[in-house]
Design a protein around this motif. Sequence first.
Motif, PDB file in Angstrom:
ATOM      1  N   SER A 110       8.958  96.101  80.561  1.00 34.02           N
ATOM      2  CA  SER A 110       7.684  96.029  79.833  1.00 34.02           C
ATOM      3  C   SER A 110       6.890  94.838  80.356  1.00 34.02           C
ATOM      4  O   SER A 110       7.452  93.951  81.027  1.00 34.02           O
ATOM      5  N   SER A 138       3.260  87.158  74.509  1.00 35.36           N
ATOM      6  CA  SER A 138       4.412  87.184  75.434  1.00 35.36           C
ATOM      7  C   SER A 138       4.343  86.024  76.424  1.00 35.36           C
ATOM      8  O   SER A 138       5.377  85.540  76.902  1.00 35.36           O
ATOM      9  N   ALA A 213      -2.724  92.487  82.168  1.00 38.51           N
ATOM     10  CA  ALA A 213      -2.372  93.702  81.426  1.00 38.51           C
ATOM     11  C   ALA A 213      -3.586  94.601  81.184  1.00 38.51           C
ATOM     12  O   ALA A 213      -3.508  95.819  81.326  1.00 38.51           O
ATOM     13  N   LYS A 244      -0.568 100.485  79.898  1.00 36.47           N
ATOM     14  CA  LYS A 244      -1.958 100.620  79.439  1.00 36.47           C
ATOM     15  C   LYS A 244      -2.696 101.597  80.368  1.00 36.47           C
ATOM     16  O   LYS A 244      -2.520 102.788  80.228  1.00 36.47           O
ATOM     17  N   GLY A 250       6.542  99.882  81.022  1.00 34.67           N
ATOM     18  CA  GLY A 250       7.106  98.974  82.030  1.00 34.67           C
ATOM     19  C   GLY A 250       6.099  97.898  82.391  1.00 34.67           C
ATOM     20  O   GLY A 250       4.977  97.873  81.871  1.00 34.67           O
TER      21      GLY A 250
HETATM   22  N1  PMP Z   1       0.343  90.777  78.299  1.00 35.88           N
HETATM   23  C1  PMP Z   1      -0.829  91.061  77.725  1.00 35.88           C
HETATM   24  C2  PMP Z   1      -2.021  90.209  78.067  1.00 35.88           C
HETATM   25  C3  PMP Z   1      -0.954  92.135  76.831  1.00 35.88           C
HETATM   26  O1  PMP Z   1      -2.114  92.413  76.242  1.00 35.88           O
HETATM   27  C4  PMP Z   1       0.198  92.919  76.551  1.00 35.88           C
HETATM   28  C5  PMP Z   1       0.143  94.125  75.628  1.00 35.88           C
HETATM   29  N2  PMP Z   1      -0.376  93.925  74.391  1.00 35.88           N
HETATM   30  C6  PMP Z   1       1.395  92.577  77.157  1.00 35.88           C
HETATM   31  C7  PMP Z   1       1.441  91.520  78.044  1.00 35.88           C
HETATM   32  C8  PMP Z   1       2.638  93.345  76.891  1.00 35.88           C
HETATM   33  O2  PMP Z   1       2.669  94.517  77.644  1.00 35.88           O
HETATM   34  P1  PMP Z   1       3.704  95.666  77.293  1.00 35.88           P
HETATM   35  O3  PMP Z   1       3.114  96.458  76.192  1.00 35.88           O
HETATM   36  O4  PMP Z   1       3.868  96.416  78.566  1.00 35.88           O
HETATM   37  O5  PMP Z   1       4.976  94.992  76.889  1.00 35.88           O
END
Ligand code: PMP
Length: 397
Positions: A110, A138, A213, A244, A250
């Motif tokens: 992810s 994150s 992302a 997205k 992933g």
């Molecule tokens: N980084 C950013 C800037 C995000 O907006 C997001 C999703 N909200 C993520 C990471 C996490 O991505 P994922 O859903 O693939 O875990």
Amino acid sequence: MPSHVLENFLKENLADLKNKGLYNEIDTLESANGPVIKINGRELINLSSNNYLGLATDDRMIDACVDATKKYGVGAGAVRTINGTLAVHIELEEKLAEFKHTEAAIAYQSGFNCNMAAISAVMDKNDAILSDELNHASIIDGCRLSKAKIIRVNHSDMDDLRAKAKEAKESGLYNKIMVITDGVFSMDGDVAKLPEIVEIAEEFDLMTYVDDAHGSGVLGKGAGTVKHFGLSDRVDFQIGTLSKAIGVVGGYVAGRKDLIDWLKVQSRPFLFSTSITPGSAAACIEAIDILSNSMELQDKLWDNVHNLKDGLKKIGFDIGNSETPITPVIIGDEKKTQEFSKRLNEEGVYAKSIVFPTVPRGTGRVRNMPSAAHTKEMLDQALSVYEKVGKELGILN
Ligand code: PMP
């Protein structure tokens, strides 16, 4: 015997969240996550998905996923370093590197895991990280995990970044310093000032880390924010999600080959967690092929973005300063924002409210994300609902 300590903890804290209006009831979709969704038997125009290009339900993607599933099975079977690296994972990584104009790439389960993986594999307690205050959760967690000193930078404030970079560098306290930013900020849709960030980084010898992302598949002819600014050879870490615009699941880190080699032996989500399914990897490859060979979906997305934004502005809404498909309709008051989203839903439009603490107090908004899969009729219908509810709640004159 169930734990009373846990029971009491949950009872008190769940009640507290509910009292503060912070307990989020999650909707269940009875349909695919397309431009129109079904919830509780009702069809709604969906403006809340990150499926920017409509690829999540694209037949070409589904076929690629099914073919790879028939060939490799539904699961990778093991952690990559044991025997869970399938040819389809390697093919995906090669495609990602090409797509991002980097030497190499590594795929994770992810986007969230990428930030947990990459930051802590490179940074430690003797280092410092300059992190935009609006960076994604994150990134914040990845920074904390690394034990590096976290220096918060005012949002997109280049004077603040320069001053803090200078101070960190001149203090002599840190072995390595990194600047981390979202490429596109997810609550306002603004784009990071990457040319200035890269200049400051080069002046003070900082590593650069961009989590794109929301920019990948959308900006830079699909290759993302770094490519959009022509900075592919000046950013050390390019992070992306496959969930997205790519429409699957992933994440990945793209960068120099020795960085990727290091992550393959040092980053814990790679070493200790099973990889994405072969079907998912194959669908991601298909998505990159689609994006690399045609601008049709990106063009459609941007047409829809302009139509929705122009329409909302014309009606009289404050839509902030977004430069991307993320389109906030800023209402302000938290209660009114929630009421607004509820009334939109009752009138057939699914657009979620976002309020404090996700965004600052008094800046409650309903966040909209048009996609390439919306038709003009769907967006016109959504706009007329917006106008009706805006007047009804006294937000529009
Ligand atoms: N980084 C950013 C800037 C995000 O907006 C997001 C999703 N909200 C993520 C990471 C996490 O991505 P994922 O859903 O693939 O875990």
